[in-house]
Scaffold this motif. Structure first.
Motif, PDB file in Angstrom:
ATOM      1  N   HIS A 148     -58.298   9.777 -37.074  1.00  0.00           N
ATOM      2  CA  HIS A 148     -58.700  10.528 -36.052  1.00  0.00           C
ATOM      3  C   HIS A 148     -58.186  10.432 -34.830  1.00  0.00           C
ATOM      4  CE1 HIS A 148     -61.214   6.928 -35.770  1.00  0.00           C
ATOM      5  NE2 HIS A 148     -61.823   7.748 -34.777  1.00  0.00           N
ATOM      6  N   VAL A 149     -57.763   9.514 -34.366  1.00  0.00           N
ATOM      7  CA  VAL A 149     -56.916   9.267 -33.194  1.00  0.00           C
ATOM      8  C   VAL A 149     -55.606   9.662 -33.073  1.00  0.00           C
ATOM      9  CG1 VAL A 149     -56.720   7.817 -30.905  1.00  0.00           C
ATOM     10  CG2 VAL A 149     -58.985   7.789 -32.152  1.00  0.00           C
ATOM     11  N   VAL A 150     -55.000  10.604 -32.628  1.00  0.00           N
ATOM     12  CA  VAL A 150     -53.500  10.880 -32.971  1.00  0.00           C
ATOM     13  C   VAL A 150     -52.756  11.151 -31.536  1.00  0.00           C
ATOM     14  CG1 VAL A 150     -51.965  12.322 -34.075  1.00  0.00           C
ATOM     15  CG2 VAL A 150     -53.821  12.062 -35.100  1.00  0.00           C
ATOM     16  N   GLY A 151     -51.798  10.190 -31.269  1.00  0.00           N
ATOM     17  CA  GLY A 151     -51.477  10.585 -29.796  1.00  0.00           C
ATOM     18  C   GLY A 151     -52.389  10.028 -28.611  1.00  0.00           C
ATOM     19  N   VAL A 211     -59.092  22.731 -37.692  1.00  0.00           N
ATOM     20  CA  VAL A 211     -58.485  23.566 -36.409  1.00  0.00           C
ATOM     21  C   VAL A 211     -58.905  22.646 -35.142  1.00  0.00           C
ATOM     22  CG1 VAL A 211     -59.258  25.637 -35.064  1.00  0.00           C
ATOM     23  CG2 VAL A 211     -59.418  25.454 -37.495  1.00  0.00           C
ATOM     24  N   MET A 212     -57.661  22.295 -34.386  1.00  0.00           N
ATOM     25  CA  MET A 212     -57.782  21.446 -33.339  1.00  0.00           C
ATOM     26  C   MET A 212     -58.551  22.081 -32.288  1.00  0.00           C
ATOM     27  SD  MET A 212     -54.017  19.628 -33.901  1.00  0.00           S
ATOM     28  CE  MET A 212     -52.849  21.099 -33.932  1.00  0.00           C
ATOM     29  N   GLY A 213     -58.755  21.269 -31.295  1.00  0.00           N
ATOM     30  CA  GLY A 213     -59.343  22.143 -29.874  1.00  0.00           C
ATOM     31  C   GLY A 213     -60.925  22.284 -30.093  1.00  0.00           C
ATOM     32  N   ILE A 214     -61.388  22.812 -31.347  1.00  0.00           N
ATOM     33  CA  ILE A 214     -62.847  22.678 -31.716  1.00  0.00           C
ATOM     34  C   ILE A 214     -63.127  21.417 -32.606  1.00  0.00           C
ATOM     35  CG2 ILE A 214     -63.320  25.179 -31.282  1.00  0.00           C
ATOM     36  CD1 ILE A 214     -62.841  25.695 -34.278  1.00  0.00           C
ATOM     37  N   ASN A 215     -62.042  21.020 -33.105  1.00  0.00           N
ATOM     38  CA  ASN A 215     -62.013  19.840 -33.854  1.00  0.00           C
ATOM     39  C   ASN A 215     -62.835  19.975 -35.217  1.00  0.00           C
ATOM     40  OD1 ASN A 215     -60.164  18.592 -32.335  1.00  0.00           O
ATOM     41  ND2 ASN A 215     -61.764  17.615 -31.214  1.00  0.00           N
ATOM     42  N   GLN A 216     -62.562  21.088 -36.104  1.00  0.00           N
ATOM     43  CA  GLN A 216     -63.472  21.246 -37.090  1.00  0.00           C
ATOM     44  C   GLN A 216     -62.774  21.716 -38.343  1.00  0.00           C
ATOM     45  OE1 GLN A 216     -66.053  24.520 -36.277  1.00  0.00           O
ATOM     46  NE2 GLN A 216     -67.018  23.868 -34.479  1.00  0.00           N
ATOM     47  N   TRP A 217     -63.001  21.257 -39.496  1.00  0.00           N
ATOM     48  CA  TRP A 217     -62.419  21.663 -40.845  1.00  0.00           C
ATOM     49  C   TRP A 217     -62.704  23.100 -41.115  1.00  0.00           C
ATOM     50  CZ3 TRP A 217     -58.721  18.955 -43.054  1.00  0.00           C
ATOM     51  CH2 TRP A 217     -58.237  17.724 -42.812  1.00  0.00           C
ATOM     52  N   ARG A 218     -61.814  23.693 -41.707  1.00  0.00           N
ATOM     53  CA  ARG A 218     -62.385  25.084 -42.158  1.00  0.00           C
ATOM     54  C   ARG A 218     -61.782  25.566 -43.426  1.00  0.00           C
ATOM     55  NH1 ARG A 218     -61.037  29.143 -37.776  1.00  0.00           N
ATOM     56  NH2 ARG A 218     -59.054  29.512 -38.819  1.00  0.00           N
ATOM     57  N   GLU A 219     -62.518  26.038 -44.310  1.00  0.00           N
ATOM     58  CA  GLU A 219     -62.181  26.509 -45.639  1.00  0.00           C
ATOM     59  C   GLU A 219     -61.463  27.949 -45.542  1.00  0.00           C
ATOM     60  OE1 GLU A 219     -64.909  25.629 -48.576  1.00  0.00           O
ATOM     61  OE2 GLU A 219     -65.047  23.711 -48.055  1.00  0.00           O
ATOM     62  N   ASN A 259     -58.341  12.159 -29.341  1.00  0.00           N
ATOM     63  CA  ASN A 259     -59.521  11.686 -30.398  1.00  0.00           C
ATOM     64  C   ASN A 259     -60.078  13.001 -31.108  1.00  0.00           C
ATOM     65  OD1 ASN A 259     -61.564  10.957 -31.740  1.00  0.00           O
ATOM     66  ND2 ASN A 259     -62.444   9.310 -30.685  1.00  0.00           N
ATOM     67  N   PHE A 260     -59.637  13.208 -32.189  1.00  0.00           N
ATOM     68  CA  PHE A 260     -59.983  14.603 -32.798  1.00  0.00           C
ATOM     69  C   PHE A 260     -61.395  14.394 -33.588  1.00  0.00           C
ATOM     70  CE2 PHE A 260     -55.386  15.075 -32.920  1.00  0.00           C
ATOM     71  CZ  PHE A 260     -55.215  16.377 -32.243  1.00  0.00           C
ATOM     72  N   GLY A 261     -62.003  13.305 -33.167  1.00  0.00           N
ATOM     73  CA  GLY A 261     -63.268  13.240 -34.036  1.00  0.00           C
ATOM     74  C   GLY A 261     -63.103  12.598 -35.157  1.00  0.00           C
ATOM     75  N   PHE A 262     -64.386  11.662 -35.756  1.00  0.00           N
ATOM     76  CA  PHE A 262     -64.112  10.941 -37.005  1.00  0.00           C
ATOM     77  C   PHE A 262     -64.089  11.732 -38.174  1.00  0.00           C
ATOM     78  CE2 PHE A 262     -65.373   8.216 -40.353  1.00  0.00           C
ATOM     79  CZ  PHE A 262     -64.577   6.869 -40.273  1.00  0.00           C
ATOM     80  N   SER A 263     -64.639  12.988 -38.038  1.00  0.00           N
ATOM     81  CA  SER A 263     -64.387  13.933 -39.146  1.00  0.00           C
ATOM     82  C   SER A 263     -62.843  14.247 -39.696  1.00  0.00           C
ATOM     83  CB  SER A 263     -65.317  15.443 -39.095  1.00  0.00           C
ATOM     84  OG  SER A 263     -64.573  16.118 -37.877  1.00  0.00           O
ATOM     85  N   ILE A 318     -54.215  21.020 -47.906  1.00  0.00           N
ATOM     86  CA  ILE A 318     -54.870  20.455 -47.041  1.00  0.00           C
ATOM     87  C   ILE A 318     -54.168  20.184 -45.726  1.00  0.00           C
ATOM     88  CG2 ILE A 318     -56.308  18.581 -46.237  1.00  0.00           C
ATOM     89  CD1 ILE A 318     -57.350  18.186 -49.180  1.00  0.00           C
ATOM     90  N   MET A 319     -54.377  20.913 -44.581  1.00  0.00           N
ATOM     91  CA  MET A 319     -53.442  20.381 -43.221  1.00  0.00           C
ATOM     92  C   MET A 319     -54.507  19.772 -42.294  1.00  0.00           C
ATOM     93  SD  MET A 319     -50.538  21.357 -43.669  1.00  0.00           S
ATOM     94  CE  MET A 319     -49.689  21.277 -42.055  1.00  0.00           C
ATOM     95  N   GLY A 320     -54.335  18.289 -42.008  1.00  0.00           N
ATOM     96  CA  GLY A 320     -55.245  17.658 -40.916  1.00  0.00           C
ATOM     97  C   GLY A 320     -54.407  17.696 -39.560  1.00  0.00           C
ATOM     98  N   PRO A 321     -55.021  17.002 -38.596  1.00  0.00           N
ATOM     99  CA  PRO A 321     -54.130  16.842 -37.310  1.00  0.00           C
ATOM    100  C   PRO A 321     -53.269  15.632 -37.228  1.00  0.00           C
ATOM    101  CG  PRO A 321     -56.513  15.879 -37.056  1.00  0.00           C
ATOM    102  CD  PRO A 321     -56.288  16.261 -38.646  1.00  0.00           C
TER     103      PRO A 321
END
Length: 557
Positions: A286-289, A339-347, A292-296, A275-278
């Motif tokens: 979900h807020v890094v630096g 995936v940052m930018g679109i702020n979505q988890w992807r399997e 805000n990458f979104g609560f997901s 698992i790799m998160g932002p």
């Protein structure tokens, strides 16, 4: 639930280590979850990496142990030295505790991610699975050094902060000496950002000798190269025949180590989950630096998948079994990327992604960054690097004092400096995904015998705000003054979509201080160099010397 404090375990040399044991209600038997850490077994940070009460409620017998020489455990504190042998002895002891079903899993991150790997390499028969989070693979790639430069920010901060327990143990019978020594230590820690990081020589840092404290291991590894094996996993993954669960963050100080550990275990034919998160090393929210990458993105939510803790506990239960003592075969593992930018988890099913294509963006005259290489001669870019006025650390994968914020930050002040070159694409006409390992290929020259080259990938939004995505450094120890040479800077890995209308930017400079120690440009060894010289730098971009950044671009299916 029952909690026992400071339960003793005797190691093979007679040293007694102590652990807190959390035992579920009922008769059991239960699988064991073990964590071995130097930070204090009741420290609040434990709940981020392992919530022992939640684990006990899920039916695990939880054991959290102070490593040798720390807090309630006996012995002398030497980072890394005893973790392999103590890990073996502790696993065997924990498997025999009342209520245990005889199967042990290990969990935890950073230092106590490494204690898992060391225990696994020692092969105690009761150890069935490990979940090493936010930890490294090769200590020369993110723990002690990066690209040959010292990880000064991490080394100094970690070593001094963990000196408090050492001083308390040393002066336990002399209150006056204790107060005095702790006061001096606190003064040095408080003064790091104001100039303490700049003490020289960086490779034999004066504050460690001043307080007579064990350091993270860089200096010892130079004196005793073979000792580095005590915390090295790289090259030994094939010795670990266990399923593993890796978790990391794109802005973590050990992000590449997490990815390397996963990939190596997969190559060895082992079951491995990733698992790799932002996230950063200490922030899994979900807020890094500045972003805000979104609560997901929050580790408590994970895009409606639930808590990371629960995902880990479910994984362990599949492997270690439950109250009946039986175990089931683990699944083959999964890959979950944010995936940052679109702020979505992807399997995904693999890392690195085989569908990512290395795509070159070339440095060009006028600060341009283009897919097309230069076809005619272009004049090299020049700047002056003064080690006494280095580029200040601004965001990134850090573990430093609180003055230095982590993650993606506005780079305006950095990019306004005359010693930072900036190359930028035109606004993108479509979303461009970059997922994988990034590198910069620089054809560069310096007028001295040694220098550093730093490259930083940035995302420039539609408002012109540039934020750092990934960076790296390479130290050149034997330069021929004035002669161009090719240098590859490893920026590690990321996963980000540069949105349409955004621009991709590359910064090139020679310092990022105090995250990495300054190259004084003299060629003297880091353990003795105290005198600096100003360097005159050149970056070339012409048909014979095409400096560029190489991005793993993922084309939509």
């Amino acid at each position: 639930m029952q909690i026992e404090f400071d339960v003793p375990a005797e190691m093979r040399d007679g040293t007694v280590l102590r652990a807190d044991v959390y035992r579920p209600g009922g008769a059991g038997p239960w699988p064991v979850l073990l964590a071995r850490l130097p930070y204090g077994k009741q420290t609040p940070m434990m709940t981020v990496l392992l919530d022992p009460l939640a684990a006990a409620r899920r039916g695990f017998l939880v054991v959290i142990q102070d490593t040798r020489g720390r807090f309630a455990s006996e012995g002398e504190w030497e980072p890394w030295t005893y973790e392999e042998s103590d890990g073996y002895d502790t696993v065997r002891w924990a498997a025999g505790l009342p209520g245990s079903n005889g199967s042990v899993g290990m969990i935890g991150g950073s230092y106590f991610g490494n204690t898992q790997w060391m225990a696994a390499l020692s092969k105690p028969p009761e150890l069935k699975a490990i979940a090493p989070l936010i930890t490294w693979s090769d200590p020369e790639d993110g723990l002690w050094t990066r690209g040959g430069a010292i990880e000064l920010g991490t080394t100094v901060t970690w070593s001094l902060l963990h000196g408090a327990d050492t001083l308390m143990r040393r002066h336990r019978t002399d209150p006056a000496a204790l107060v005095s020594s702790l006061g001096r230590l606190v003064q040095d820690v408080d003064g790091l950002a104001g100039g303490g990081y700049a003490e020289l020589p960086a490779g034999r840092f004066p504050a460690f000798a001043r307080h007579d404290l064990p350091e993270l291991g860089y200096e010892r590894s130079r004196r005793e190269p073979d000792w580095a094996r005590s915390c090295t996993i790289a090259g030994r993954h094939h010795e670990v025949d266990l399923p593993t669960f890796q978790l990391g963050g794109w802005y973590d100080i050990f992000s590449q180590g997490t990815l390397d550990n996963f990939a190596a275990m997969r190559r060895a034919g082992r079951s491995a989950t990733l698992i790799m998160g932002p996230w950063t090393h200490t922030n899994w929210q979900h807020v890094v630096g500045d972003v805000n990458f979104g609560f997901s993105a929050h580790s408590e939510y994970m895009g409606m998948r639930g808590r990371v803790h629960d995902m880990q506990f479910g994984w362990f239960q599949r492997i270690l079994g439950g109250g009946d003592g039986g175990a089931v075969e683990p699944d083959t593992g999964q890959v979950l990327l944010f995936v940052m930018g679109i702020n979505q988890w992807r399997e995904e099913t693999e890392w690195p992604l085989s569908r990512a294509v290395d795509t070159h963006f070339h440095l060009r005259a006028g600060g341009r960054l283009t897919p097309e290489p230069p076809s005619t001669a272009e004049q090299p870019e020049q700047f002056t690097y003064d080690p006494m006025d280095p580029v200040p650390t601004t965001g990134g994968a850090l573990l430093m004092t609180d003055e230095f914020r982590t993650g993606p930050l506005d780079q305006t002040a950095v990019e306004a400096r005359e010693d930072v070159l900036v190359f930028t694409t035109e606004p993108l006409t479509q979303d461009t995904e970059v997922t994988g390992r990034v590198k910069a290929v620089l054809f560069a020259a310096t007028d001295g015998p040694s220098t550093d080259w730093v490259a930083r990938l940035c995302d420039v939004d539609e408002n012109g705000v540039s934020r750092n995505v990934a960076d790296g450094i390479v130290r050149v120890r034997a330069a021929t003054p004035g002669e161009p040479a090719e240098h590859v800077v490893d920026l590690w890995s990321t996963s980000i979509v540069f949105r349409a209308g955004h621009r991709i930017r590359l910064q090139v400079t020679s310092s990022n201080f105090p995250r990495w120690d300054r190259n004084l440009n003299t060629g003297e060894p880091e353990d003795s160099a105290t005198t600096a010289r100003v360097a005159r730098q050149q970056i070339f971009h012409d048909p014979a010397r095409p400096s560029r950044i190489v991005l793993p671009v993922v084309v939509p299916a």
